[in-house]
Design a protein around this motif. Structure first.
Motif, mmCIF file in Angstrom:
data_model
loop_
_atom_site.group_PDB
_atom_site.id
_atom_site.type_symbol
_atom_site.label_atom_id
_atom_site.label_comp_id
_atom_site.label_asym_id
_atom_site.label_seq_id
_atom_site.Cartn_x
_atom_site.Cartn_y
_atom_site.Cartn_z
ATOM 1 N N ASP A 25 12.144 -1.082 -2.901
ATOM 2 C CA ASP A 25 11.148 -1.632 -2.442
ATOM 3 C C ASP A 25 9.797 -0.712 -2.055
ATOM 4 O OD1 ASP A 25 11.826 -4.676 -2.632
ATOM 5 O OD2 ASP A 25 13.415 -4.001 -1.323
ATOM 6 N N VAL A 26 10.502 0.330 -1.350
ATOM 7 C CA VAL A 26 9.335 1.178 -0.879
ATOM 8 C C VAL A 26 10.134 2.733 -1.346
ATOM 9 C CG1 VAL A 26 10.083 0.841 1.407
ATOM 10 C CG2 VAL A 26 7.952 2.249 0.628
ATOM 11 N N MET A 27 9.393 3.811 -1.427
ATOM 12 C CA MET A 27 10.050 5.046 -1.776
ATOM 13 C C MET A 27 9.323 6.076 -0.709
ATOM 14 S SD MET A 27 9.900 6.673 -5.433
ATOM 15 C CE MET A 27 9.522 5.195 -6.316
ATOM 16 N N VAL A 28 10.132 6.634 -0.213
ATOM 17 C CA VAL A 28 9.768 7.818 0.761
ATOM 18 C C VAL A 28 9.884 9.195 0.080
ATOM 19 C CG1 VAL A 28 9.793 8.668 2.776
ATOM 20 C CG2 VAL A 28 10.393 6.355 2.618
ATOM 21 N N ILE A 29 8.720 10.103 -0.146
ATOM 22 C CA ILE A 29 9.094 11.260 -1.022
ATOM 23 C C ILE A 29 8.409 12.523 -0.103
ATOM 24 C CG2 ILE A 29 8.227 12.520 -2.965
ATOM 25 C CD1 ILE A 29 7.871 9.911 -4.312
ATOM 26 N N ARG A 30 9.156 13.198 -0.015
ATOM 27 C CA ARG A 30 8.635 14.773 0.442
ATOM 28 C C ARG A 30 8.855 15.791 -0.817
ATOM 29 N NH1 ARG A 30 10.561 17.971 5.824
ATOM 30 N NH2 ARG A 30 9.054 16.407 6.444
ATOM 31 N N HIS A 31 7.870 16.517 -1.089
ATOM 32 C CA HIS A 31 8.034 17.463 -2.125
ATOM 33 C C HIS A 31 7.191 18.695 -1.809
ATOM 34 C CE1 HIS A 31 7.584 18.760 -6.206
ATOM 35 N NE2 HIS A 31 8.449 18.062 -6.695
ATOM 36 N N PRO A 32 7.525 19.776 -2.232
ATOM 37 C CA PRO A 32 6.723 21.121 -2.045
ATOM 38 C C PRO A 32 5.419 21.258 -2.682
ATOM 39 C CG PRO A 32 8.519 21.462 -3.636
ATOM 40 C CD PRO A 32 8.795 20.061 -2.987
ATOM 41 N N VAL A 33 5.121 20.363 -3.669
ATOM 42 C CA VAL A 33 3.963 20.593 -4.188
ATOM 43 C C VAL A 33 2.852 19.573 -3.880
ATOM 44 C CG1 VAL A 33 2.719 20.338 -6.535
ATOM 45 C CG2 VAL A 33 4.998 21.348 -6.327
ATOM 46 N N GLU A 34 1.522 20.134 -3.604
ATOM 47 C CA GLU A 34 0.332 19.367 -2.823
ATOM 48 C C GLU A 34 -0.053 18.380 -4.161
ATOM 49 O OE1 GLU A 34 -2.687 21.518 -1.206
ATOM 50 O OE2 GLU A 34 -1.501 23.111 -0.023
ATOM 51 N N GLY A 35 0.024 17.097 -3.441
ATOM 52 C CA GLY A 35 -0.482 16.142 -4.674
ATOM 53 C C GLY A 35 0.715 15.472 -5.187
ATOM 54 N N ALA A 36 1.874 15.742 -4.935
ATOM 55 C CA ALA A 36 3.023 15.087 -5.507
ATOM 56 C C ALA A 36 3.196 13.716 -5.186
ATOM 57 C CB ALA A 36 4.509 16.075 -5.272
ATOM 58 N N ARG B 100 0.837 -1.168 0.024
ATOM 59 C CA ARG B 100 0.085 0.015 -0.164
ATOM 60 C C ARG B 100 0.729 1.287 0.047
ATOM 61 N NH1 ARG B 100 -4.631 -0.003 4.713
ATOM 62 N NH2 ARG B 100 -4.975 2.265 4.386
ATOM 63 N N SER B 101 0.494 2.399 -0.829
ATOM 64 C CA SER B 101 1.134 3.682 -0.631
ATOM 65 C C SER B 101 0.578 4.281 0.316
ATOM 66 C CB SER B 101 0.976 4.250 -1.817
ATOM 67 O OG SER B 101 1.827 3.938 -2.991
ATOM 68 N N ILE B 102 1.292 4.998 1.132
ATOM 69 C CA ILE B 102 0.790 5.881 2.294
ATOM 70 C C ILE B 102 0.817 7.334 2.093
ATOM 71 C CG2 ILE B 102 0.682 6.297 4.654
ATOM 72 C CD1 ILE B 102 0.157 3.383 4.170
ATOM 73 N N VAL B 103 -0.319 7.897 1.434
ATOM 74 C CA VAL B 103 -0.276 9.264 0.776
ATOM 75 C C VAL B 103 -0.874 10.048 1.791
ATOM 76 C CG1 VAL B 103 -1.147 10.516 -1.046
ATOM 77 C CG2 VAL B 103 -0.250 8.355 -1.487
ATOM 78 N N ARG C 154 0.867 11.722 -4.299
ATOM 79 C CA ARG C 154 -0.199 10.879 -4.896
ATOM 80 C C ARG C 154 0.015 10.489 -6.252
ATOM 81 N NH1 ARG C 154 -4.345 8.884 -2.243
ATOM 82 N NH2 ARG C 154 -4.984 10.655 -1.616
ATOM 83 N N MET C 155 0.485 11.716 -7.076
ATOM 84 C CA MET C 155 0.991 11.391 -8.165
ATOM 85 C C MET C 155 2.266 10.256 -8.558
ATOM 86 S SD MET C 155 2.573 14.328 -10.922
ATOM 87 C CE MET C 155 3.557 13.862 -12.333
ATOM 88 N N ALA C 156 2.863 10.274 -7.483
ATOM 89 C CA ALA C 156 4.043 9.552 -7.507
ATOM 90 C C ALA C 156 3.523 8.005 -7.321
ATOM 91 C CB ALA C 156 5.144 9.833 -6.442
#
Ligand code: CP
Length: 307
Positions: free
Chosen positions: A99-110, A7-10, A112-114
């Motif tokens: 196996d899993v990617m942890v992402i921080r991004h300044p754009v709202e929704g990034a 599961r992605s945790i968005v 989710r898109m990832a």
């Protein structure tokens, strides 16, 4: 049975009360040393397109402590983004490396898109002013550890409720557990109307106030302090109007009640005086340290190393 595997945790909005309880209970087992080695053979990528100390480093520590391997981007200028590569192409590429990617991004929704582009699960480590779900997991864990429960609490959230993603996620979570919320902010930094409307629709008890003295009459169990998010203001003059509007001191704690717990996602600037740090009420560094077992638990659940 709840399964997080794959599961992605968005967003906290994608989760149920049972999901949140599962993460908190698993983190408790991890912190007690009852679960270990569950990321053996797993690789985690941390892609941070915005600055971070606690979130990135606690994720990385969590991977090492659980037997996994971690690599990533801490400075986007040192990645191929600086050569013009799109965010989408970066995600498509890195999803084949981990196996899993942890992402921080300044754009709202990034995030989710990832999650829609990636072949591996994505964990949102903060997207603009929107959501910061893993901060909420460690906040819930800390509340449970400190007060023994997650429900029937009076929780004040103070500071930048407009741009603060931690308080947006935390509000979504606490609303699932029958709590009363008191939002303390200058009028220009109020909790967004769409969140207040959702609380109204769900009959969640809340108040919005701007005067900290007023909070002293609310018999709060927790005061969750946040930094004014300078980096999200389009106009620096607007920031200057609200900078330093609240400052928690020992006197403030005594006014709010001797048993109140003070939390803060950190970093702080000047909204909590350092004299508060030595008071038993101050649990914000314990809170930051709880990022380790909580993120260990989450990664274990998402990769299937834990059930
Ligand atoms: N609480 C939090 O997200 O801190 P960092 O910005 O240091 O990761």
């Amino acid at each position: 049975m709840i399964s997080f595997r794959g599961r992605s945790i968005v967003s906290i909005r994608d989760m149920s009360q049972d999901d949140l309880t599962k993460v908190v209970e698993t983190a408790d087992l991890v912190k007690r040393g009852e679960l270990s080695g569950f990321l053996n053979g797993k690789t985690v990528a941390t892609l941070f397109f915005e600055p971070s100390t606690r979130t990135r480093l606690s994720f990385e520590s969590a991977v090492f402590k659980s037997g996994g391997s971690v690599f990533g981007i801490a400075n986007p200028k040192a990645s191929s983004q600086s050569k013009g590569e799109s965010f989408a192409d970066s995600i498509r590429t890195v999803s084949g490396y981990c196996d899993v990617m942890v992402i921080r991004h300044p754009v709202e929704g990034a995030a989710r898109m990832a999650s829609e582009l990636s072949g591996t699960p994505v964990v949102n480590a903060g997207d603009g002013a929107n959501q910061h779900p893993t901060q909420t997991f460690l906040d819930l864990f800390t509340i449970k550890e400190s007060l023994g429960r997650l429900d029937n609490l009076k929780i004040g959230m103070m500071g930048d409720l407009k741009y603060g993603r931690t308080v947006h996620s935390l509000t979504d979570a606490l609303a699932m557990f029958n709590n009363e919320l008191i939002f303390i902010s200058p009028p220009s930094l109020k909790m967004p109307e769409h969140i207040l409307k959702e609380l109204d629709d769900a009959n969640i008890r809340y108040r919005t106030i701007s005067d900290l003295e007023e909070a002293g009459k609310c018999d709060l169990d927790i005061l969750y302090v946040t930094r004014i998010q300078k980096e999200r203001f389009g106009d620096p003059q607007e920031y200057e109007k609200v900078a330093g509007v609240y400052r928690i001191t020992q006197d403030t704690i005594n006014m709010l009640g001797k048993d109140i717990r003070v939390m803060h996602p950190l970093p702080r600037v000047d909204e909590i005086a350092e004299e508060v740090d030595s008071m038993p009420n101050a649990i914000y560094f314990t809170q930051a340290h709880n990022g380790i077992p909580t993120r260990q638990a989450l990664l274990g659940l998402v990769t299937g190393g834990l059930n």
